[in-house]
Write a protein that holds these residues in place. Structure first.
Motif, PDB file in Angstrom:
ATOM      1  N   MET A 181       0.920  -1.128   0.031  1.00 41.43           N
ATOM      2  CA  MET A 181      -0.063  -0.129   0.066  1.00 41.43           C
ATOM      3  C   MET A 181       0.946   1.202   0.005  1.00 41.43           C
ATOM      4  O   MET A 181       1.788   1.338   0.846  1.00 41.43           O
ATOM      5  CB  MET A 181      -0.866  -0.011   1.238  1.00 41.43           C
ATOM      6  CG  MET A 181      -2.086   1.208   1.153  1.00 41.43           C
ATOM      7  SD  MET A 181      -2.939   1.051   2.600  1.00 41.43           S
ATOM      8  CE  MET A 181      -3.922  -0.328   2.447  1.00 41.43           C
ATOM      9  N   LYS A 182       0.662   2.228  -0.933  1.00 37.40           N
ATOM     10  CA  LYS A 182       1.314   3.308  -0.800  1.00 37.40           C
ATOM     11  C   LYS A 182       1.261   4.289   0.449  1.00 37.40           C
ATOM     12  O   LYS A 182       0.097   4.267   1.036  1.00 37.40           O
ATOM     13  CB  LYS A 182       1.019   4.129  -2.138  1.00 37.40           C
ATOM     14  CG  LYS A 182       1.163   3.670  -3.247  1.00 37.40           C
ATOM     15  CD  LYS A 182       0.666   4.385  -4.589  1.00 37.40           C
ATOM     16  CE  LYS A 182       1.011   3.786  -6.031  1.00 37.40           C
ATOM     17  NZ  LYS A 182       0.376   4.615  -7.110  1.00 37.40           N
ATOM     18  N   SER A 190      -1.835   6.319   0.525  1.00 40.48           N
ATOM     19  CA  SER A 190      -3.148   5.641   0.797  1.00 40.48           C
ATOM     20  C   SER A 190      -3.217   5.113   2.284  1.00 40.48           C
ATOM     21  O   SER A 190      -4.359   5.407   2.806  1.00 40.48           O
ATOM     22  CB  SER A 190      -3.214   4.481  -0.385  1.00 40.48           C
ATOM     23  OG  SER A 190      -3.267   4.777  -1.521  1.00 40.48           O
ATOM     24  N   ARG A 224      -4.368   7.928   4.282  1.00 42.59           N
ATOM     25  CA  ARG A 224      -5.881   8.092   4.113  1.00 42.59           C
ATOM     26  C   ARG A 224      -6.632   6.957   4.899  1.00 42.59           C
ATOM     27  O   ARG A 224      -7.767   7.459   5.522  1.00 42.59           O
ATOM     28  CB  ARG A 224      -6.033   8.101   2.684  1.00 42.59           C
ATOM     29  CG  ARG A 224      -6.077   9.261   1.739  1.00 42.59           C
ATOM     30  CD  ARG A 224      -6.158   9.053   0.319  1.00 42.59           C
ATOM     31  NE  ARG A 224      -5.839  10.110  -0.473  1.00 42.59           N
ATOM     32  CZ  ARG A 224      -5.584   9.994  -1.775  1.00 42.59           C
ATOM     33  NH1 ARG A 224      -6.107   9.073  -2.352  1.00 42.59           N
ATOM     34  NH2 ARG A 224      -5.474  11.184  -2.302  1.00 42.59           N
ATOM     35  N   PHE A 225      -6.271   5.924   5.058  1.00 42.66           N
ATOM     36  CA  PHE A 225      -6.909   4.873   5.643  1.00 42.66           C
ATOM     37  C   PHE A 225      -6.782   4.962   7.316  1.00 42.66           C
ATOM     38  O   PHE A 225      -7.879   4.506   7.799  1.00 42.66           O
ATOM     39  CB  PHE A 225      -6.305   3.161   5.254  1.00 42.66           C
ATOM     40  CG  PHE A 225      -6.818   2.268   6.059  1.00 42.66           C
ATOM     41  CD1 PHE A 225      -7.730   1.851   5.791  1.00 42.66           C
ATOM     42  CD2 PHE A 225      -6.139   1.503   6.989  1.00 42.66           C
ATOM     43  CE1 PHE A 225      -8.520   0.805   6.948  1.00 42.66           C
ATOM     44  CE2 PHE A 225      -6.369   0.507   7.657  1.00 42.66           C
ATOM     45  CZ  PHE A 225      -7.634   0.149   7.507  1.00 42.66           C
TER      46      PHE A 225
END
Length: 379
Positions: free
Chosen positions: A1-2, A5, A8-9
């Motif tokens: 996962m970047k 991202s 944001r999660f």
């Protein structure tokens, strides 16, 4: 996962906690707003502040009016409440005008400081005390005219928010939102399969730190909207261009208007909130129990205030509060009076010192958070 991202999660997890919004709704809509509405409905007169030197005509008029008002105020029995209120308002206004005739409210303090500086210089004592007095004198000398009287409109209520409701709501929201950041991962067992690579672990901690910082920033912004909107709609709009020293609690010689102070207070409270959030994250990285993290963090936040309530007259109690997260988030303590600490013989202003220390202490706290979480993953 970047990384983006992942951030944001983590941010989604923070803002999706129902407990945060339930607590916020209770504090704002069930406690703060009803009390503010009650204060507004019972307050009435916002007061009077003489913000500029009075003219000769104002002084003469005030003297003439006081001669008529004083006898009436000595015997108000039988007078309607409206008339008594009008007399009190006129008395406060005329008294403020006459007091302002003698000059700025800080004139006596300037004269005392000048005498102290001259005395110390004559005695050859040009150490810390001399430098501190000189610093305070120079700061006071550059202040605008400080008048007399008291104004209690929207601007003052906004200022008061930071040290009362703002302190409690902001501190509690940080506690409720950030206590589970790592503890929840441990208790649910998700830490055993989340990003097991060394690089992934560091990315996860970075994402949590960024998300938590953004969470604190957004919550401070929401509280600012609540503060401004509620007080502008409930109280007399004015006083924003008055000097900060027009509010009785604030006598530190910082050249700030009330409006400027509100902006500065937002930034300082935000800094204190972020620093306190970092400490909560460190404690969360140690504990599998969210409740343990919450109560330990809450104790750190509340203890200085409790100590001041019990031992308020003791210097050590005040110093503890001055250099606590609570004192920083409260903001008002930084501007109550002139305080300078002796650093190698030179005066360093208390606000500068405590803000600098908060930033410096946060660096090892963040570093330790990385270390603790990464090592926990390996274990």
């Amino acid at each position: 996962m970047k990384p983006l991202s992942l951030t944001r999660f983590e941010l989604y997890k923070l803002f999706s906690r129902k407990s945060v919004w339930i607590f916020f709704a209770i504090m704002v809509f069930c406690i703060y707003l009803p009390l503010q509405i009650l204060t507004s409905s019972s307050g009435g007169y916002a007061g009077y502040y003489q913000s500029v030197p009075p003219t000769a005509q104002q002084v003469q008029q005030a003297k003439s009016e006081l001669k008529k008002i004083a006898p009436k105020l000595e015997c108000t029995a039988g007078l309607p409440n409206n008339e008594v209120n009008m007399l009190n308002r006129a008395y406060l206004r005329d008294t403020a005008i006459l007091n302002a005739e003698t000059g700025s409210a800080i004139k006596p303090d300037l004269e005392m400081l000048q005498q102290s500086i001259n005395k110390l210089k004559a005695q050859g004592q040009i150490g810390f005390t001399y430098r501190a007095d000189t610093l305070e004198y120079n700061m006071m000398k550059h202040l605008p005219y400080i008048g007399f009287g008291h104004y209690n409109g929207a601007s003052n209520m906004m200022v008061d928010f930071f040290k009362t409701y703002g302190l409690i709501i902001f501190g509690a929201i940080i506690l409720v939102g950030l206590s589970p950041v790592f503890s929840e991962e441990y208790s649910l067992g998700t830490d055993s399969f989340l990003l097991t690579a060394k690089r992934g672990r560091r990315q996860l901690v970075t994402a949590k730190i960024l998300a938590s910082t953004l969470y604190v920033l957004v919550m401070e912004g929401i509280l600012l909207v609540v503060n401004v909107a509620s007080n502008l709609s409930l109280f007399d709009i004015g006083g924003f261009n008055y000097p900060l020293q027009s509010i009785a609690l604030y006598s530190a010689p910082f050249h700030l208007s009330v409006a400027q102070y509100i902006g500065v207070a937002v930034l300082i409270q935000l800094l204190g909130g972020v620093a306190f959030g970092f400490l909560i994250m460190l404690l969360s990285s140690f504990n599998r129990s969210t409740l343990v993290t919450f109560f330990v963090s809450a104790g750190i936040f509340a203890l200085p205030e409790l100590i001041v309530l019990m031992f308020g007259l003791k210097n050590w109690a005040q110093t503890l509060m001055d250099f606590s997260y609570t004192g920083l988030i409260q903001v008002s303590r930084l501007f109550k009076s002139f305080v300078a600490y002796n650093v190698f013989g030179y005066p360093v202003l208390y606000p500068i010192l405590v803000i600098g220390l908060a930033i410096l202490v946060s660096i090892p706290i963040v570093w330790l958070t990385y270390r603790v979480y990464c090592r926990h993953q390996i274990a």
